[in-house]
Write a protein that holds these residues in place. Sequence first.
Motif, PDB file in Angstrom:
ATOM      1  N   ASN A  48       0.804  -1.227   0.000  1.00 29.19           N
ATOM      2  CA  ASN A  48       0.000   0.000   0.000  1.00 29.19           C
ATOM      3  C   ASN A  48       0.834   1.273   0.000  1.00 29.19           C
ATOM      4  O   ASN A  48       0.365   2.326   0.450  1.00 29.19           O
ATOM      5  N   VAL A  49       2.051   1.184  -0.539  1.00 31.88           N
ATOM      6  CA  VAL A  49       2.892   2.375  -0.572  1.00 31.88           C
ATOM      7  C   VAL A  49       2.303   3.420  -1.523  1.00 31.88           C
ATOM      8  O   VAL A  49       1.532   3.112  -2.437  1.00 31.88           O
ATOM      9  N   ASP A  50       2.701   4.671  -1.294  1.00 36.56           N
ATOM     10  CA  ASP A  50       2.276   5.768  -2.162  1.00 36.56           C
ATOM     11  C   ASP A  50       3.267   6.023  -3.289  1.00 36.56           C
ATOM     12  O   ASP A  50       2.867   6.445  -4.387  1.00 36.56           O
ATOM     13  N   VAL A  51       4.552   5.782  -3.013  1.00 34.45           N
ATOM     14  CA  VAL A  51       5.612   6.107  -3.968  1.00 34.45           C
ATOM     15  C   VAL A  51       6.588   4.943  -4.051  1.00 34.45           C
ATOM     16  O   VAL A  51       6.986   4.380  -3.023  1.00 34.45           O
ATOM     17  N   VAL A  52       6.990   4.579  -5.271  1.00 40.44           N
ATOM     18  CA  VAL A  52       8.088   3.651  -5.499  1.00 40.44           C
ATOM     19  C   VAL A  52       9.194   4.403  -6.231  1.00 40.44           C
ATOM     20  O   VAL A  52       8.950   5.001  -7.279  1.00 40.44           O
ATOM     21  N   VAL A  53      10.402   4.388  -5.664  1.00 43.90           N
ATOM     22  CA  VAL A  53      11.583   4.925  -6.336  1.00 43.90           C
ATOM     23  C   VAL A  53      12.381   3.721  -6.808  1.00 43.90           C
ATOM     24  O   VAL A  53      12.894   2.943  -6.000  1.00 43.90           O
ATOM     25  N   ASP A  54      12.483   3.563  -8.123  1.00 40.91           N
ATOM     26  CA  ASP A  54      12.951   2.314  -8.722  1.00 40.91           C
ATOM     27  C   ASP A  54      14.303   2.512  -9.407  1.00 40.91           C
ATOM     28  O   ASP A  54      14.395   3.165 -10.449  1.00 40.91           O
ATOM     29  N   TYR A  55      15.333   1.887  -8.823  1.00 41.30           N
ATOM     30  CA  TYR A  55      16.674   1.924  -9.398  1.00 41.30           C
ATOM     31  C   TYR A  55      17.032   0.621 -10.120  1.00 41.30           C
ATOM     32  O   TYR A  55      18.144   0.507 -10.622  1.00 41.30           O
TER      33      TYR A  55
ATOM     34  N   ARG B  45      -3.859   6.065  -5.665  1.00 38.24           N
ATOM     35  CA  ARG B  45      -2.818   6.314  -6.659  1.00 38.24           C
ATOM     36  C   ARG B  45      -1.434   5.913  -6.160  1.00 38.24           C
ATOM     37  O   ARG B  45      -1.032   6.246  -5.061  1.00 38.24           O
ATOM     38  N   LEU B  46      -0.725   5.182  -7.014  1.00 41.46           N
ATOM     39  CA  LEU B  46       0.656   4.792  -6.770  1.00 41.46           C
ATOM     40  C   LEU B  46       1.536   5.502  -7.789  1.00 41.46           C
ATOM     41  O   LEU B  46       1.337   5.350  -8.997  1.00 41.46           O
ATOM     42  N   ARG B  47       2.510   6.294  -7.313  1.00 42.52           N
ATOM     43  CA  ARG B  47       3.447   6.975  -8.221  1.00 42.52           C
ATOM     44  C   ARG B  47       4.732   6.145  -8.284  1.00 42.52           C
ATOM     45  O   ARG B  47       5.436   6.012  -7.276  1.00 42.52           O
ATOM     46  N   TRP B  48       4.987   5.595  -9.460  1.00 40.41           N
ATOM     47  CA  TRP B  48       6.146   4.718  -9.669  1.00 40.41           C
ATOM     48  C   TRP B  48       7.177   5.486 -10.495  1.00 40.41           C
ATOM     49  O   TRP B  48       6.931   5.807 -11.658  1.00 40.41           O
ATOM     50  N   VAL B  49       8.323   5.809  -9.886  1.00 36.48           N
ATOM     51  CA  VAL B  49       9.320   6.649 -10.547  1.00 36.48           C
ATOM     52  C   VAL B  49      10.525   5.801 -10.934  1.00 36.48           C
ATOM     53  O   VAL B  49      11.229   5.265 -10.075  1.00 36.48           O
ATOM     54  N   HIS B  50      10.746   5.678 -12.228  1.00 34.97           N
ATOM     55  CA  HIS B  50      11.892   4.935 -12.762  1.00 34.97           C
ATOM     56  C   HIS B  50      13.112   5.849 -12.817  1.00 34.97           C
ATOM     57  O   HIS B  50      13.096   6.884 -13.465  1.00 34.97           O
ATOM     58  N   VAL B  51      14.185   5.448 -12.099  1.00 37.68           N
ATOM     59  CA  VAL B  51      15.405   6.255 -12.040  1.00 37.68           C
ATOM     60  C   VAL B  51      16.581   5.531 -12.676  1.00 37.68           C
ATOM     61  O   VAL B  51      17.358   6.110 -13.431  1.00 37.68           O
ATOM     62  N   GLY B  52      16.753   4.249 -12.349  1.00 42.34           N
ATOM     63  CA  GLY B  52      17.894   3.489 -12.843  1.00 42.34           C
ATOM     64  C   GLY B  52      17.461   2.160 -13.420  1.00 42.34           C
ATOM     65  O   GLY B  52      16.302   1.738 -13.280  1.00 42.34           O
ATOM     66  N   ALA B  53      18.403   1.497 -14.077  1.00 48.67           N
ATOM     67  CA  ALA B  53      18.100   0.229 -14.753  1.00 48.67           C
ATOM     68  C   ALA B  53      19.205  -0.780 -14.485  1.00 48.67           C
ATOM     69  O   ALA B  53      19.774  -1.358 -15.407  1.00 48.67           O
ATOM     70  N   MET B  54      19.493  -1.015 -13.210  1.00 46.09           N
ATOM     71  CA  MET B  54      20.578  -1.923 -12.858  1.00 46.09           C
ATOM     72  C   MET B  54      20.312  -3.349 -13.323  1.00 46.09           C
ATOM     73  O   MET B  54      21.240  -4.101 -13.604  1.00 46.09           O
TER      74      MET B  54
END
Length: 318
Positions: free
Chosen positions: A201-208, A231-240
């Motif tokens: 149930n998170v609000d934000v995902v910071v995705d590396y 609403r879930l805000r999923w933010v793509h930052v990195g692609a390890m």
Amino acid sequence: MHAAVVTAFGRPPRYQSFPDPVPAAGEVLVRVLAAGLHPRVRSGAAGTHYTSDGTLPLVPGFDGVGLTPDGARVFFGGLKAPNGSMAEYVAVPAKALVDLPDGVDDVTVAGAMNPAMSAWLALTHRARIQPGESVLVLGATGNAGQMAVQLARHEGAKTITAAGRDPRALAKLPGLGADRTVSLDADDATVAGRLAEAAANVDVVVDYVWGHPTEVALAAIASARADAAHRLRWVHVGAMAGPDITLPGATLRKTNIDFRGSGQGSVSPADMRTAHQELADRLPTAGLTIDTVTMPLRDVEAAWDTKMPTGTRTVLVP
């Protein structure tokens, strides 16, 4: 001047003479005090970063700390090849200079600002995190992921879940502000169960991480949310873990997910300057922790080939 110089992609830079930079209109000649050896720097020097245009020779280095001609200590970022920060001097657009507060040393700033900036942009300018919200950091065991945990706590996140593979780095994260940790070092079903339990149930995902781990995480979280319309805000930052994912259309229909990226080009130059100053102003109070190893610029070849422990950043000093 002397600088680290890349003359062939795929080879470490060498310490050698390089023409002095000549500032163009609107630029300032900065004497470099410290420059971080970030993954972004390595990919630029290898010609594999998405902004690379194949120009050689080039001086690597995306950002750094330096002194202006009037003695102001500044951070600067956003440099473009072929003129990077791993040199004695660099010409920097005046608009890219960020005044540094007292109480933070050059090496810490040079090591921390790049990973911290990726986290700051993702959390504040892309996700627009609000106090009391919950955050999942995928890939929290790297430098940037650790910064995301710390900055989420600083910005008032209610709960922070940190997920990663490195067990030693994962064990450090509660001390940096994580409320829960999730190991991604397991089979898909196990990882999915862990994430569904800890972060449904998170609000934000910071995705590396991106790639297959993101597919697993997305399916697990989307299926386990108590309120699919929240609403879930999923933010793509990195692609390890890989550059692409397969995204089932049904996931977008059954769950309120807002996907967005965070990086060069995702915010305007003016907003990027604002973000840099916001982060610099917070450095004395945010208590950001990063392990750094300082090496002289003349040893850049050795620095390039030295593998550092997870969470440690090399900083080169002319």
